[in-house]
Write an enzyme that holds these catalytic residues in place. Sequence first.
Site, PDB file in Angstrom:
ATOM      1  N   ASP A   5     -10.028  -3.361  -5.353  1.00 25.71           N
ATOM      2  CA  ASP A   5      -9.192  -2.381  -4.666  1.00 25.71           C
ATOM      3  C   ASP A   5      -9.237  -1.070  -5.437  1.00 25.71           C
ATOM      4  O   ASP A   5      -8.982  -1.059  -6.645  1.00 25.71           O
ATOM      5  CB  ASP A   5      -7.756  -2.902  -4.596  1.00 25.71           C
ATOM      6  N   SER A  14       0.836  -1.188   0.000  1.00 19.22           N
ATOM      7  CA  SER A  14       0.000   0.000   0.000  1.00 19.22           C
ATOM      8  C   SER A  14       0.880   1.250   0.000  1.00 19.22           C
ATOM      9  O   SER A  14       1.714   1.410  -0.891  1.00 19.22           O
ATOM     10  CB  SER A  14      -0.964  -0.053   1.193  1.00 19.22           C
ATOM     11  N   HIS A  65      -8.029  -4.915  -1.098  1.00 19.80           N
ATOM     12  CA  HIS A  65      -6.835  -4.223  -0.617  1.00 19.80           C
ATOM     13  C   HIS A  65      -6.468  -4.732   0.778  1.00 19.80           C
ATOM     14  O   HIS A  65      -7.328  -5.001   1.604  1.00 19.80           O
ATOM     15  CB  HIS A  65      -7.109  -2.721  -0.563  1.00 19.80           C
TER      16      HIS A  65
END
Length: 316
Positions: free
Chosen positions: A255, A160, A285
């Site tokens: 995501d 991320s 995600h």
Amino acid sequence: MAEPMDPAFADAELTAFIEAVRHDPGPPARAVGAVELRRAQRLRAEARPPGPEIDHVEDLTVGSAAVGARLYRPSVVCGPLVVFLHGGMWTIGDLESHDRVCRRLALRTGAAVLSVDFRRAPEHPWPAAVDDCVDVLRWAAAGGDSRVGVDGPIVVMGDSSGGNLAALACLRLRDEGGPLPTAQVLAYPNTDLTLSCPSARSKATGWGLTVDDVAWGAEQWVPEPSRRADPRVSPLYAADLGGLPPAVVVTAEHDPLRDEGDAYAARLADANVPVRHRCEAGVVHGFLTLDTLSPAAAQAGERLFADVADLLDLVR
């Protein structure tokens, strides 16, 4: 508007999780703030089962800037090192939130893992986190010290916003003449802080991570809106990606960051950087930290760890 529930979710556990989040999403990040978000995340981390036992775990300060870090060593034998950069919208995440991830990674790959406790926004806006990550990578490339015992390739890996930091660190090291890590591993990375890619609209809400929460994190880290398209914060906007380390880029189907990660992988390939890229079907995600909730998320994580192990076998 969120897309309708996809019948191809990877497993029933993930479907139930997303349905629960949709029913009770909780307050948005911008209404809660970083301090409360960190407290809530710490409580969630404490509630999860502890990670697998590993031979040696030690908290350290490393590099010229005395950056906090945690070392995971699966054996006493010196070998390759994975420098791990945690996600968390540049504002949350810490050594505890990704402790399970790092333990699993070290055991699966046989490499030592150094998880970096870089400075976070809003207390420390850009470029503080990048500075810390670059400092740690330079220190590791110079041999680290006897506690870490680097003897082999060095890989930088992030998930991320940590994937964003990994990509930015590689770009800065390339532009400053190195030393570059041997490879970069980016899991569902932020590469475009303007959030302009299509999945940021089609997956904006209802999939666990909301685009507004990501936008809030970007605002904390890079307060000036005009700077969020700067390649020093959004690697997708870099004019030239040539000369960067070989990459593994893995995204998630459901995501909001999917398209910007996919686009970055494509741009690396166009620049003749060797890339292994896939989009994990049916998952969301953050699957690396959802392994205790969803078998499919756990399996997606294991595939990514296998990618890292394969990469290390190729470059040892």
